[in-house]
Design a protein around this motif. Structure first.
Motif: not given
Length: 299
Positions: A68-72, A75-78, A104-111
């Motif tokens: 359950k790692y966050a997408r961000a 993404s960083r580990k990859v 490469h998983p896209k990061k969550e689009g958080r502002l």
């Protein structure tokens, strides 16, 4: 950990230090990502980098999702592992990059979160006072908002880096890159009062040139600044939690909202790529949209 993998990791770290000039914090993230991957390889019975293939890469990605790692974070580990295997390719320690087959998983689009001007005023009021720590806290808050510097950049400021005559700060940023950032009258006054009156009292008998010091007179750490900002919020009616990067986000957002051009903000923030700064244009557009929807009669 296998001695061969340890040796590979050390070679990669030397490359990041000498050729990429990455900061110690960035390198620490790379090392943590590699060690997590090496633990996975150990469980899979893999003892050398030559044995790693695209199947291992995909299985590792599955494990990250199961944990359950966050997408961000994924993404960083990859990205870290791609860089590691690209380095091994360059050094001819293996021929292929197994991570190139992983999407490469896209990061969550958080502002990015930022403070409105009335919220900032509450923070400034919370550090009013004549005690040395109050004076120091106000100087930190004024400087972070006036320059948009990162918290780690703030902790490395030396007395010689501040020019109160020209109202400029020499910032040592990521990758050992240096930039000059101006600051305004509020920050100038707060820093001058702190340096003249508060810092000598906090410093006690210690002798060093770090600008910001803690209650023991030692150089202030990033953790210390986070603690200071958290305590300031607790003394206001603000309900949102705070992290130092919010002041950096606020600095950029307020500049753009008041008409600053994107290239100037990029230079002030020390962003290597304009795309990093463009994120803030989404923030300002969202702010405009909410304002329009709230106040236009036919929104």
């Amino acid at each position: 950990m296998n001695n061969v993998l340890v040796e590979m990791r050390q070679l990669f770290v030397q490359y990041l230090q000498t050729e990429k000039n990455y900061s110690s914090l960035t390198i620490e993230h790379y090392v943590n990502d590699l060690e997590h991957f090496f633990v996975f390889l150990h469980k899979e019975g893999v003892t050398t980098v030559e044995e790693v293939d695209d199947i291992h890469a995909r299985l590792y990605l599955v494990q990250l999702h199961q944990e359950k790692y966050a997408r961000a974070s994924v993404s960083r580990k990859v990205s870290s592992l791609r860089s590691f295997f690209a380095f091994l390719n360059r050094e001819e320690l293996r021929l292929t990059n197994p991570m190139s087959y992983v999407l490469h998983p896209k990061k969550e689009g958080r502002l990015p979160h930022f403070f409105y001007e009335n919220e900032l005023e509450q923070l400034f009021l919370a550090c009013e006072g004549t005690e040395p720590l109050n004076i120091r806290n106000k100087a930190i808050l004024e400087l972070l908002y006036a320059t948009g510097i990162r918290v780690n950049e703030c902790t490395t400021i030396q007395l010689r880096d501040i020019d109160l005559t020209m109202s400029t700060l020499l910032v040592k940023g990521k990758g050992k890159k240096e930039r000059y950032v101006p600051f305004g009258g509020f920050a100038q006054d707060a820093i001058k009062i702190y340096v003249d009156k508060s810092r000598p009292l906090l410093l006690k008998e210690l002798q060093h040139t770090s600008l910001f010091v803690n209650h023991q007179g030692k150089p202030l750490t990033a953790r210390g600044i986070r603690h200071i900002l958290t305590k300031l919020v607790e003394n206001t009616t603000l309900t949102a939690s705070i992290h130092p990067h919010m002041l950096r986000h606020t600095f950029a957002t307020h500049l753009l909202n008041n008409g600053a051009d994107l290239r100037t903000v990029q230079e002030l923030l020390g962003h290597a790529h304009l795309s990093s700064t463009q994120l803030y244009t989404h923030v300002t557009k969202e702010h405009l949209r909410k304002t329009y929807n709230s106040f236009h009669p036919r929104a």
